[in-house]
Every structure is written in structure tokens, then in C-alpha cells.
Enzyme design. Structure first.
Site, PDB file in Angstrom:
ATOM      1  N   LEU A  39      39.623  32.816  55.211  1.00 49.32           N
ATOM      2  CA  LEU A  39      40.380  31.619  55.613  1.00 49.32           C
ATOM      3  C   LEU A  39      41.626  31.442  54.753  1.00 49.32           C
ATOM      4  O   LEU A  39      42.658  30.954  55.240  1.00 49.32           O
ATOM      5  CB  LEU A  39      39.480  30.381  55.529  1.00 49.32           C
ATOM      6  CG  LEU A  39      38.280  30.416  56.489  1.00 49.32           C
ATOM      7  CD1 LEU A  39      37.372  29.211  56.256  1.00 49.32           C
ATOM      8  CD2 LEU A  39      38.763  30.448  57.938  1.00 49.32           C
TER       9      LEU A  39
ATOM     10  N   ARG B 269      43.493  33.760  53.831  1.00 51.48           N
ATOM     11  CA  ARG B 269      44.500  34.659  54.420  1.00 51.48           C
ATOM     12  C   ARG B 269      45.165  34.037  55.633  1.00 51.48           C
ATOM     13  O   ARG B 269      46.164  34.543  56.145  1.00 51.48           O
ATOM     14  CB  ARG B 269      43.846  35.994  54.813  1.00 51.48           C
ATOM     15  CG  ARG B 269      43.401  36.789  53.608  1.00 51.48           C
ATOM     16  CD  ARG B 269      42.463  37.916  54.021  1.00 51.48           C
ATOM     17  NE  ARG B 269      41.659  38.333  52.877  1.00 51.48           N
ATOM     18  CZ  ARG B 269      41.525  39.591  52.477  1.00 51.48           C
ATOM     19  NH1 ARG B 269      42.129  40.553  53.120  1.00 51.48           N
ATOM     20  NH2 ARG B 269      40.782  39.862  51.436  1.00 51.48           N
TER      21      ARG B 269
ATOM     22  N   LEU C  10      35.804  18.087  50.922  1.00 49.34           N
ATOM     23  CA  LEU C  10      36.762  19.206  50.933  1.00 49.34           C
ATOM     24  C   LEU C  10      38.159  18.634  51.185  1.00 49.34           C
ATOM     25  O   LEU C  10      38.332  17.801  52.075  1.00 49.34           O
ATOM     26  CB  LEU C  10      36.402  20.196  52.038  1.00 49.34           C
ATOM     27  CG  LEU C  10      34.999  20.800  51.932  1.00 49.34           C
ATOM     28  CD1 LEU C  10      34.660  21.580  53.195  1.00 49.34           C
ATOM     29  CD2 LEU C  10      34.899  21.703  50.706  1.00 49.34           C
ATOM     30  N   GLU C  11      39.118  19.085  50.382  1.00 45.99           N
ATOM     31  CA  GLU C  11      40.503  18.646  50.566  1.00 45.99           C
ATOM     32  C   GLU C  11      41.212  19.786  51.299  1.00 45.99           C
ATOM     33  O   GLU C  11      41.657  20.762  50.695  1.00 45.99           O
ATOM     34  CB  GLU C  11      41.157  18.358  49.216  1.00 45.99           C
ATOM     35  CG  GLU C  11      40.432  17.305  48.380  1.00 45.99           C
ATOM     36  CD  GLU C  11      39.363  17.881  47.455  1.00 45.99           C
ATOM     37  OE1 GLU C  11      39.434  19.087  47.138  1.00 45.99           O
ATOM     38  OE2 GLU C  11      38.455  17.134  47.060  1.00 45.99           O
TER      39      GLU C  11
HETATM   40  O1  LIG Z   1      36.525  19.376  45.811  1.00 49.04           O
HETATM   41  C1  LIG Z   1      35.580  18.763  45.307  1.00 49.04           C
HETATM   42  C2  LIG Z   1      35.305  18.830  43.939  1.00 49.04           C
HETATM   43  C3  LIG Z   1      34.230  18.093  43.441  1.00 49.04           C
HETATM   44  N1  LIG Z   1      33.468  17.353  44.278  1.00 49.04           N
HETATM   45  C4  LIG Z   1      32.336  16.557  43.780  1.00 49.04           C
HETATM   46  C5  LIG Z   1      31.530  17.271  42.738  1.00 49.04           C
HETATM   47  C6  LIG Z   1      31.902  16.597  41.461  1.00 49.04           C
HETATM   48  O2  LIG Z   1      30.842  16.584  40.554  1.00 49.04           O
HETATM   49  C7  LIG Z   1      32.268  15.215  41.923  1.00 49.04           C
HETATM   50  C8  LIG Z   1      33.218  14.486  41.051  1.00 49.04           C
HETATM   51  O3  LIG Z   1      34.242  15.324  40.787  1.00 49.04           O
HETATM   52  P1  LIG Z   1      34.688  15.485  39.308  1.00 49.04           P
HETATM   53  O4  LIG Z   1      33.546  15.358  38.390  1.00 49.04           O
HETATM   54  O5  LIG Z   1      35.516  16.702  39.282  1.00 49.04           O
HETATM   55  O6  LIG Z   1      35.537  14.224  39.138  1.00 49.04           O
HETATM   56  P2  LIG Z   1      36.730  14.111  38.234  1.00 49.04           P
HETATM   57  O7  LIG Z   1      37.770  13.446  39.019  1.00 49.04           O
HETATM   58  O8  LIG Z   1      37.081  15.404  37.624  1.00 49.04           O
HETATM   59  O9  LIG Z   1      36.247  13.155  37.077  1.00 49.04           O
HETATM   60  P3  LIG Z   1      34.847  12.667  36.525  1.00 49.04           P
HETATM   61  O10 LIG Z   1      34.052  13.882  36.161  1.00 49.04           O
HETATM   62  O11 LIG Z   1      35.247  11.871  35.357  1.00 49.04           O
HETATM   63  O12 LIG Z   1      34.230  11.855  37.640  1.00 49.04           O
HETATM   64  O13 LIG Z   1      32.846  15.387  43.208  1.00 49.04           O
HETATM   65  C9  LIG Z   1      33.729  17.282  45.631  1.00 49.04           C
HETATM   66  O14 LIG Z   1      33.030  16.593  46.396  1.00 49.04           O
HETATM   67  N2  LIG Z   1      34.779  18.000  46.103  1.00 49.04           N
END
Ligand SMILES: O=c1ccn([C@H]2C[C@H](O)[C@@H](COP(=O)(O)OP(=O)(O)OP(=O)(O)O)O2)c(=O)[nH]1
Length: 193
Positions: free
Chosen positions: A97, A99, A125-126
């Protein structure tokens, strides 16, 4: 081996389809709920919930979504995922995907220890289309890899203890940065409402 870890109960990937197991990852599927980023001139202030929520539409169900060039939409995995505090995870795109110009996350690939623990959760998912043509997204299509990493010791502050976290949601969830950080705490001037 991911199937054995799932059988042990320390990692939940539900539903789990062994045909989607790969040498060091599990392929996850795209769910059928989406949240569109909406255009506008007002800037998003990550500290202010109202500006974040104004920048996205309501969640909507769809079996097929056409993503135009440069468009950004939140989707979610069809699978609900949970990690015990002894495991962390990482999502990464599929080369097939990539690609085609399709990105599945925006610089955020970490699945924290304790994510979904006690309340299995869809991974948001972004999705961004970087091809000049529109691309079709279909619910159920393989969309990303999930890698699982065993930690030497269990995390002392696992994600299920983060009050502002995303645990428990089965659909794409917009940013909750504002729930974890305030302007004053970050040492920045201005209000935090
Ligand atoms: O693309 C993504 C990446 C992560 N997550 C989930 C898993 C992750 O454990 C949670 C929170 O993300 P993260 O911990 O990376 O949040 P952060 O914004 O880095 O900060 P914090 O850890 O302080 O909440 O969201 C997703 O749903 N999608």
C-alpha cells in the site's frame, strides 16, 4: 510467535486470523468507521478540545471510502487490540500500500504497554493519500502490520492507568492531547479551556 502470545492471553487481537500472521507481525484489517478531517481557516490548538473537535466530522460507517490526493481521514483497525504491561507494540504500513502512496499513520507508531488492557481497543489509523489519484479504501482490507515486543520487565506505568487515554474505543478517536496536557503545565502562556 504472535499466535502463541495471543493464546497466552497477554496480547489480544480480536478477531485473530492465523492466515494474516507474518514472520514477525500480524496483518490487521481496516474497520468500517471513519472520521473525516474538515477544511477550514481556524487553526487547531491541540490544547483546546473545541478547536480539535471542530476540525473533524462525525464518525460515519462506510464499506468503501475514496481518499483524494492529500486527503487525511481517521480510520481504525477492525481488530480490537490489548497488550498486557509486559508487551509493547508497533504499527507499520504495508509495502504493497505504501507503493500506492497510502500512509497509515502520521509519525505515531507506538502501541504502549497496557493499551486496551481490560478493554480491548481499535487502533486509530491516520490515513493519508500521497498519490496524485484518488485511492479506494475498503473495510476488511489488510491495512497495516502490528509488531509485538516482549519487555524485559513489565511497564511500571502502563497505558491502562492513563486517565486521558483512548482505551475502550472500537472506532477512530480524534486527538485527546487536551485531556493530558494543559498550557500552563507545558510552560506556555495562555488559557487552557
Ligand atoms: O497511530 C496510532 C498510534 C498509537 N495508537 C494508540 C496506541 C497508543 O498506546 C495510544 C496512545 O498513543 P501514544 O501513547 O503514542 O500517545 P502519545 O500522544 O504519544 O502520548 P501519551 O503516551 O502521553 O498518551 O494510541 C493508535 O491508536 N494509533
Amino acid at each position: 510467535m504472535i499466535a502463541a502470545t495471543v493464546r497466552s492471553g497477554e496480547v489480544v487481537i480480536s478477531p485473530f486470523d492465523v492466515r494474516r500472521s507474518r514472520p514477525a507481525s500480524q496483518l490487521l484489517s481496516l474497520g468500517n468507521r471513519f472520521v473525516r478531517a474538515e477544511a477550514g481557516d481556524a487553526p487547531i490548538d491541540p490544547f483546546r478540545r473545541s478547536t480539535v473537535e471542530a476540525a473533524f466530522g462525525e464518525p460515519f460507517p462506510a464499506d468503501t471510502v475514496e481518499l483524494s490526493q492529500g486527503e487525511f481521514i481517521l480510520g481504525a483497525t477492525d481488530e480490537l487490540v490489548a497488550l498486557s504491561p509486559r508487551y509493547s507494540g508497533r504499527i507499520t504500513g504495508m509495502s504493497h500500500l505504501a507503493r500506492l502512496g497510502l500512509a497509515v499513520h502520521v509519525t505515531s507508531d507506538l502501541i504502549s504497554p497496557g493499551f486496551g488492557f481490560g478493554a480491548p481497543t481499535a487502533i486509530t489509523l491516520e490515513l493519508v493519500n500521497q498519490h496524485p489519484r484518488p485511492v479506494l479504501l475498503r473495510s476488511g482490507m489488510p491495512i497495516c502490520h502490528l509488531q509485538i515486543h516482549a519487555l524485559e520487565t513489565a511497564s511500571a506505568r502502563s497505558y491502562d492507568q492513563v486517565p486521558s487515554g483512548y482505551n475502550g474505543s472500537a472506532q477512530p478517536t480524534v486527538s485527546r492531547y487536551w485531556a493530558e496536557f494543559t498550557v500552563g503545565e507545558a510552560g506556555l502562556p495562555g488559557g487552557a479551556e
